[in-house]
Each structure stands twice: as structure tokens, then as C-alpha cells.
Motif scaffolding. Sequence first.
Motif, short mmCIF file in Angstrom:
data_model
loop_
_atom_site.label_atom_id
_atom_site.label_comp_id
_atom_site.label_asym_id
_atom_site.label_seq_id
_atom_site.Cartn_x
_atom_site.Cartn_y
_atom_site.Cartn_z
N PRO A 1 53.36 24.37 29.13
CA PRO A 1 53.38 25.36 28.05
C PRO A 1 54.57 26.29 28.21
O PRO A 1 55.15 26.40 29.29
CB PRO A 1 52.06 26.11 28.25
N ALA A 2 54.91 26.93 27.13
CA ALA A 2 56.02 27.87 27.18
C ALA A 2 55.67 29.03 28.11
O ALA A 2 54.51 29.32 28.35
CB ALA A 2 56.31 28.40 25.78
N ALA A 3 56.69 29.67 28.63
CA ALA A 3 56.47 30.75 29.58
C ALA A 3 55.66 31.88 28.97
O ALA A 3 54.87 32.53 29.66
CB ALA A 3 57.82 31.28 30.08
N SER A 4 55.83 32.15 27.68
CA SER A 4 55.08 33.23 27.06
C SER A 4 53.59 32.92 27.03
O SER A 4 52.76 33.81 27.18
CB SER A 4 55.60 33.49 25.64
N HIS A 5 53.24 31.62 26.86
CA HIS A 5 51.82 31.26 26.87
C HIS A 5 51.24 31.40 28.27
O HIS A 5 50.10 31.83 28.43
CB HIS A 5 51.64 29.83 26.36
N VAL A 6 52.01 31.05 29.28
CA VAL A 6 51.55 31.19 30.66
C VAL A 6 51.31 32.66 30.97
O VAL A 6 50.30 33.04 31.55
CB VAL A 6 52.57 30.57 31.64
N PHE A 7 52.24 33.51 30.56
CA PHE A 7 52.09 34.94 30.78
C PHE A 7 50.87 35.48 30.05
O PHE A 7 50.11 36.28 30.61
CB PHE A 7 53.35 35.68 30.31
N ALA A 8 50.66 35.04 28.83
CA ALA A 8 49.51 35.52 28.06
C ALA A 8 48.20 35.11 28.73
O ALA A 8 47.25 35.90 28.77
CB ALA A 8 49.57 34.98 26.63
N GLU A 9 48.15 33.88 29.25
CA GLU A 9 46.93 33.43 29.92
C GLU A 9 46.68 34.24 31.20
O GLU A 9 45.54 34.64 31.47
CB GLU A 9 47.03 31.94 30.25
N LYS A 10 47.72 34.49 31.98
CA LYS A 10 47.56 35.27 33.21
C LYS A 10 47.12 36.70 32.90
O LYS A 10 46.27 37.26 33.58
CB LYS A 10 48.86 35.27 34.02
N LEU A 11 47.72 37.29 31.87
CA LEU A 11 47.36 38.65 31.48
C LEU A 11 45.89 38.71 31.04
O LEU A 11 45.17 39.63 31.41
CB LEU A 11 48.28 39.16 30.38
N ALA A 12 45.45 37.72 30.26
CA ALA A 12 44.06 37.69 29.82
C ALA A 12 43.11 37.56 31.00
O ALA A 12 42.05 38.21 31.05
CB ALA A 12 43.85 36.53 28.83
N THR A 13 43.46 36.75 31.99
CA THR A 13 42.63 36.60 33.19
C THR A 13 42.52 37.91 33.96
O THR A 13 41.43 38.30 34.39
CB THR A 13 43.22 35.50 34.10
N ILE A 14 43.64 38.61 34.11
CA ILE A 14 43.63 39.88 34.83
C ILE A 14 42.79 40.91 34.08
O ILE A 14 42.01 41.65 34.68
CB ILE A 14 45.07 40.38 35.05
N LEU A 15 42.94 40.97 32.77
CA LEU A 15 42.17 41.95 31.99
C LEU A 15 40.67 41.65 32.04
O LEU A 15 39.85 42.57 32.12
CB LEU A 15 42.67 41.97 30.55
N LYS A 16 40.30 40.37 32.01
CA LYS A 16 38.89 40.02 32.12
C LYS A 16 38.34 40.39 33.49
O LYS A 16 37.21 40.86 33.61
CB LYS A 16 38.68 38.52 31.88
N ALA A 17 39.15 40.20 34.53
CA ALA A 17 38.70 40.55 35.88
C ALA A 17 38.51 42.05 36.01
O ALA A 17 37.60 42.51 36.71
CB ALA A 17 39.71 40.05 36.91
N ARG A 18 39.32 42.85 35.35
CA ARG A 18 39.17 44.31 35.42
C ARG A 18 37.93 44.78 34.66
O ARG A 18 37.30 45.73 35.07
CB ARG A 18 40.40 44.99 34.83
N LYS A 19 37.62 44.12 33.55
CA LYS A 19 36.47 44.54 32.74
C LYS A 19 35.15 44.09 33.34
O LYS A 19 34.13 44.72 33.14
CB LYS A 19 36.60 43.99 31.32
N ALA A 20 35.17 42.98 34.06
CA ALA A 20 33.93 42.45 34.63
C ALA A 20 33.44 43.36 35.75
O ALA A 20 34.23 43.84 36.56
CB ALA A 20 34.15 41.04 35.16
N PRO A 21 32.11 43.62 35.81
CA PRO A 21 31.60 44.46 36.89
C PRO A 21 31.70 43.72 38.22
O PRO A 21 31.53 42.50 38.29
CB PRO A 21 30.15 44.70 36.50
N ASN A 22 31.97 44.46 39.27
CA ASN A 22 32.13 43.88 40.60
C ASN A 22 30.74 43.81 41.26
O ASN A 22 30.11 44.83 41.49
CB ASN A 22 33.07 44.75 41.43
N PRO A 23 30.22 42.60 41.56
CA PRO A 23 28.87 42.48 42.12
C PRO A 23 28.77 42.99 43.55
O PRO A 23 27.68 43.22 44.04
CB PRO A 23 28.59 40.97 42.03
N THR A 24 29.88 43.17 44.23
CA THR A 24 29.82 43.63 45.61
C THR A 24 29.64 45.14 45.72
O THR A 24 29.32 45.65 46.77
CB THR A 24 31.09 43.21 46.38
N GLN A 25 29.89 45.85 44.64
CA GLN A 25 29.75 47.31 44.68
C GLN A 25 28.30 47.70 44.37
O GLN A 25 27.65 47.09 43.52
CB GLN A 25 30.67 47.97 43.65
#
Length: 151
Positions: free
Chosen positions: A124-148
Amino acid sequence: MRIDRFLSAAFLFAAASVCALAAEPAKAVPPVATGAMAGLMQVALALVFVIAAIFVTAWLMRRFTPGQFGSQAPLRMVGGVMVGNRERVVIVEVDDTWLVLGVTAAGISNLHSLPRPEGAVATPAASHVFAEKLATILKARKAPNPTQDTA
């Protein structure tokens, strides 16, 4: 070169027309609201004219200069590696052929050409790779951390 001259001349003509509109001497108008409205309409008309000239110039550039402004050429860079300060070896895909090119400050040379391997997957084009990585990071930030502990 002719197209560049034509577009430059068209842009200069548009700019001169706007300047001529703006430099028109003001007519004697009684100091009422209609005079202010006429001036506002003149400015709005000049703005619309300038914006239209920009769009027409962009359309002409896209129409008469092939290979620019988002052309869909069958050329794709597969990968590359630096082999020196200013030297690279890159693989470029043209249709179903891979070209191994040596890129230096002095020029580009064809080192090898081979058919596209069957197992090669279109990256995929680099912009699509960046968009996918950004979406993954944002989802990880929004998801509650079960260890806390929430208590």
C-alpha cells in the motif's frame, strides 16, 4: 514551453484585469447605503473573478501538462537501499516488470530487469500505512487498560 508561456500570459491577463477593475475611479454616489453596497459588490465580483482565474489556470495546467497533478502512471517504487552517501539501489515496477536501478548524483543506470515475481504483493502507499498505524494508536489510547485498577 508553449503551454507555460500561455498559462503565464493568461495569469498576467487575469491579474491586469483585476487591477483595472480595482483602479476604476469611483463615481459620485450620494452618501447612502447603496454606495457602500455597490463597493462591496465590486469587491465581491473581483474576488470571484480571481478565484475563477485560479481554477481555470489549474484546470489548464492539469489538461495540458501530462504526468503531473496526480496522474495514474503505471510506475511504482517497490523498495530501495542506500549503498553510499549519495548512491541508492532501487527497484521500480513498470507494468509487470521490475527494474533494478542504480541512482547516483551523476545519473540513473539500469542494473537489471526481471519479470515481477508471482509472490510479490502490492504494497500500500505510504499514506495508507501511516493512516493505519495512526488509527491503531488512537484505538489503543481510547481503549481502557485492563491492568489498571478503577477502584
